[in-house]
Design a protein around this motif. Structure first.
Motif, PDB file in Angstrom:
ATOM      1  N   ARG A  99       0.818  -1.208   0.000  1.00  0.00           N
ATOM      2  CA  ARG A  99       0.000   0.000   0.000  1.00  0.00           C
ATOM      3  C   ARG A  99       0.858   1.267   0.000  1.00  0.00           C
ATOM      4  O   ARG A  99       0.792   2.093   0.909  1.00  0.00           O
ATOM      5  N   ALA A 101       1.965   4.815  -0.552  1.00  0.00           N
ATOM      6  CA  ALA A 101       1.230   6.078  -0.652  1.00  0.00           C
ATOM      7  C   ALA A 101       1.688   6.869  -1.870  1.00  0.00           C
ATOM      8  O   ALA A 101       2.765   6.639  -2.419  1.00  0.00           O
ATOM      9  N   THR A 320     -11.700   3.009   2.603  1.00  0.00           N
ATOM     10  CA  THR A 320     -10.350   2.547   2.284  1.00  0.00           C
ATOM     11  C   THR A 320      -9.606   3.461   1.319  1.00  0.00           C
ATOM     12  O   THR A 320      -8.408   3.299   1.126  1.00  0.00           O
ATOM     13  N   SER A 321     -10.322   4.408   0.688  1.00  0.00           N
ATOM     14  CA  SER A 321      -9.661   5.348  -0.231  1.00  0.00           C
ATOM     15  C   SER A 321     -10.472   6.630  -0.321  1.00  0.00           C
ATOM     16  O   SER A 321     -11.646   6.682   0.070  1.00  0.00           O
ATOM     17  N   LYS A 322      -9.841   7.654  -0.854  1.00  0.00           N
ATOM     18  CA  LYS A 322     -10.467   8.973  -0.945  1.00  0.00           C
ATOM     19  C   LYS A 322     -11.703   8.952  -1.832  1.00  0.00           C
ATOM     20  O   LYS A 322     -12.669   9.700  -1.591  1.00  0.00           O
ATOM     21  N   LYS A 323     -11.693   8.116  -2.864  1.00  0.00           N
ATOM     22  CA  LYS A 323     -12.818   8.049  -3.793  1.00  0.00           C
ATOM     23  C   LYS A 323     -14.118   7.679  -3.084  1.00  0.00           C
ATOM     24  O   LYS A 323     -15.197   8.076  -3.513  1.00  0.00           O
ATOM     25  N   GLU A 338      -6.434   9.306   2.802  1.00  0.00           N
ATOM     26  CA  GLU A 338      -7.036   8.257   1.970  1.00  0.00           C
ATOM     27  C   GLU A 338      -7.999   7.414   2.812  1.00  0.00           C
ATOM     28  O   GLU A 338      -9.190   7.446   2.602  1.00  0.00           O
ATOM     29  N   SER A 339      -7.458   6.663   3.775  1.00  0.00           N
ATOM     30  CA  SER A 339      -8.293   5.795   4.613  1.00  0.00           C
ATOM     31  C   SER A 339      -8.865   6.573   5.790  1.00  0.00           C
ATOM     32  O   SER A 339      -8.167   7.369   6.413  1.00  0.00           O
ATOM     33  N   SER A 360      -2.834   8.643   5.321  1.00  0.00           N
ATOM     34  CA  SER A 360      -2.603   8.871   3.891  1.00  0.00           C
ATOM     35  C   SER A 360      -2.480   7.563   3.107  1.00  0.00           C
ATOM     36  O   SER A 360      -2.402   7.592   1.883  1.00  0.00           O
ATOM     37  N   LYS A 361      -2.464   6.429   3.784  1.00  0.00           N
ATOM     38  CA  LYS A 361      -2.339   5.137   3.104  1.00  0.00           C
ATOM     39  C   LYS A 361      -3.712   4.574   2.754  1.00  0.00           C
ATOM     40  O   LYS A 361      -4.650   4.677   3.539  1.00  0.00           O
ATOM     41  N   LYS A 362      -3.806   3.982   1.594  1.00  0.00           N
ATOM     42  CA  LYS A 362      -5.039   3.317   1.198  1.00  0.00           C
ATOM     43  C   LYS A 362      -5.171   1.966   1.909  1.00  0.00           C
ATOM     44  O   LYS A 362      -4.179   1.327   2.221  1.00  0.00           O
ATOM     45  N   LYS A 363      -6.413   1.562   2.145  1.00  0.00           N
ATOM     46  CA  LYS A 363      -6.739   0.263   2.748  1.00  0.00           C
ATOM     47  C   LYS A 363      -5.963   0.037   4.043  1.00  0.00           C
ATOM     48  O   LYS A 363      -5.465  -1.044   4.304  1.00  0.00           O
TER      49      LYS A 363
END
Length: 569
Positions: A99, A101, A320-323, A338-339, A360-363
């Motif tokens: 993961r 960043a 788990t993400s910004k989206k 992100e998460s 700032s890390k996804k998942k």
């Protein structure tokens, strides 16, 4: 220490200059061998490598990727180019699982370049020592492949040392623990890779299946075992944190402990605790990247943003993400988040606050962690209620209900403590100002007790504003007040007392007169003040009070009032 953009770009340009041209060079001079008739075996090795990367063996929370098990066997069987391509392809799931960043994007070309250089130079050493691709003779193979393994560790360590030393600026020793473990790991992989290599001659495609099935089974078992171990560890930590929270009796301490423990237990860069003051959700504590920040963010309403929705629904939210959350969020949110993990703080089946954690890390967060945070929030809710109840009880026992000044009991305890400091040498002196309002009975008779109370409250506010942090103001009883001034000598104390007297005499009080048709009155009042200082005037707390009181009545009241007098022996 994060790399500058110029250094990140230099890594990218180095990759562009080395890896594409290096792959072309390797293909020309060390093309794939023994592929004809063995395509199925090669595909099975590639699939096995993918399984290893996506299903690592996890021990004590550390993921171990046994990729060299396959890449080494592929190198011996098909040559250097195949091994390099396999290692380059392994970057994709490797980076995905770790993961990486956005701000660490340089790690992709960095790892790709390091993998390429390690494979290239180790392979050249293998061929230089007489190693032959596809050889079945163990005697001609063992020495070159042994040197190949040792060289790969050394070259990798040299590249890593150079990167950390000259790019990151981190001083490290060359023969570190990681280097020793890498060497041990490579030595363990050697017999495993040789076994897989020789099995391919006998079983072909089924060699990967024969070894892959028990490997997958072991990986699943280890994953389940580590998940249960992780849950048990989190539950144990949650219990410990719960005990530490309930031991704290101050709201600020509960907040500090909670934030400190939760940010050290989970991957948290941003933490926000919000309190529910209907209709607003007010920021109570804000910590960003280990630093406490001011609570200057505007409040949210119920249903607004992520925190407002959690308050409204009483249900936790995990992204788990910004989206996933950018269309929901309102108000402030750091740009690199992100998460997000947002949990209600519930007490007596009512949402009392909201905790929002982000990184700032996804998942970065799992459902299992959501359960742990929910438990911690339950502990936190109880601890906050206990601390607030304790502080309120303590406040009520120490403060005057009318003026909100410290009361007589608190003042006596404080005076005794200050005398201990004086006797131990931690204080040079201790001055006491005793103040009594002149003709206060006439105020009560003229304007009623409500009017007298308004004057007492107004005077309390003035005294606290004037004294500030220099001393302690307390209501001694009735219309009498005391001001304790640590490390203030008698001369300075007399100056303070005179300023207080002038302020009272020169500034009238505004009253709501309940006994008159005119509901607003400007009332002037004066005060008589006595001053005594220890150790010059007294050698114990009661003597200091007695002497300040004597100065008040004999030196100020009896000589005409509205004056300051000091104690005279």
């Amino acid at each position: 220490m994060p790399l500058s953009l110029s250094k990140k770009l230099s890594i990218l340009f180095a990759w562009l200059a080395i890896v594409p041209a290096g792959l072309y060079f390797t293909y020309l001079h060390y093309p794939p061998e023994n592929v004809s008739g063995n395509g199925g075996t090669l595909i099975s090795l590639i699939l096995f490598a993918a399984i290893i990367l996506f299903m690592p063996i996890v021990i004590n929370g550390t993921a171990i990727f046994l990729i060299q098990w396959v890449t080494l066997a592929a190198f011996i069987k098909y040559g250097l180019f195949v091994e390099i391509v396999l290692m380059q392809l392994s970057i994709i799931p490797f980076v995905f699982r770790l993961r990486v960043a956005k701000q660490d994007w340089h790690r992709v070309p960095l790892n790709s370049m390091m993998f390429f250089l390690v494979s290239l130079f180790s392979g050249l050493l293998f061929f230089g020592l007489g190693g032959i691709v596809g050889s079945k003779g163990i005697g001609t193979l063992i020495l070159p492949i042994l040197f190949y393994q040792v060289a790969s560790v050394l070259i990798n360590q040299i590249l890593l040392y150079a990167y950390l030393r000259f790019m990151v600026g981190e001083p490290i020793g060359f023969f570190s623990k990681d280097f020793i473990w890498d060497l041990i790991y490579n030595m363990i992989m050697l017999p495993l890779a040789l076994s897989l290599y020789y099995l391919t001659f006998q079983l072909g495609v089924f060699a990967s299946i024969l070894i892959g099935v028990p490997f997958i089974s072991l990986s699943i078992i280890m994953k389940l075992y580590n998940s249960s171990e992780k849950i048990n560890l989190y539950l144990q930590k949650a219990g410990e944190i719960g005990h530490q929270l309930t031991e704290r009796l101050k709201v600020s301490e509960v907040l500090d402990i909670f934030i400190e423990k939760i940010t050290s237990t989970l991957p948290v860069e941003y933490a926000y605790i919000l309190d529910c003051y209907d209709p607003d959700l007010v920021l109570l504590r804000r910590v960003e990247k280990g630093r406490r920040m001011p609570n200057d963010l505007p409040p949210l309403k119920k249903g607004e943003g992520i925190s407002g929705r959690v308050w409204e629904s009483g249900e936790s939210m995990l992204f788990t993400s910004k989206k996933e959350w950018e269309d929901i969020a309102e108000g402030y949110m750091p740009d690199d988040v992100e998460s997000v993990l947002c949990v209600p703080i519930v007490r007596n089946q009512k949402v009392r606050g909201v905790l929002l954690l982000a990184t700032s890390k996804k998942k970065a967060y799992e459902k299992m962690q959501l359960m742990i945070v929910d438990i911690l929030c339950s502990y936190f809710g109880v601890a906050m209620e206990n601390a607030r109840h304790h502080e309120m009880t303590k406040h009520n026992s120490e403060r005057c209900a009318l003026t909100d000044l410290y009361n007589y009991r608190y003042f006596e305890d404080l005076l005794a403590l200050e005398f201990n400091y004086l006797e131990s040498g931690q204080r040079r002196c201790l001055s006491l100002i005793m103040l009594d309002l002149d003709h206060f009975k006439a105020i009560n008779d003229t304007y009623g007790h409500q009017g007298g109370n308004e004057i007492l409250k107004g005077l309390s506010t003035r005294l606290v504003d004037m004294i500030g942090a220099a001393g302690t103001v307390a209501r001694y009883g009735g219309e009498e007040f005391v001001i304790l001034l640590p490390d203030i000598e008698n001369r300075q104390a007399l100056q303070v007392a005179e300023k207080v007297r002038q302020r009272i005499a020169d500034t009238p009080f505004l009253l709501h007169d309940s006994l008159s048709q005119d509901r607003r009155k400007m009332v002037r009042i004066t005060a008589s003040i006595g001053v005594a200082t220890a150790p010059v005037d007294a050698d114990d707390p009661l003597a200091l009070i007695r002497h300040a009181d004597r100065a008040l009545y004999t030196g100020a009241k009896q000589l005409g009032r509205n004056r300051v007098a000091q104690y005279v022996k």
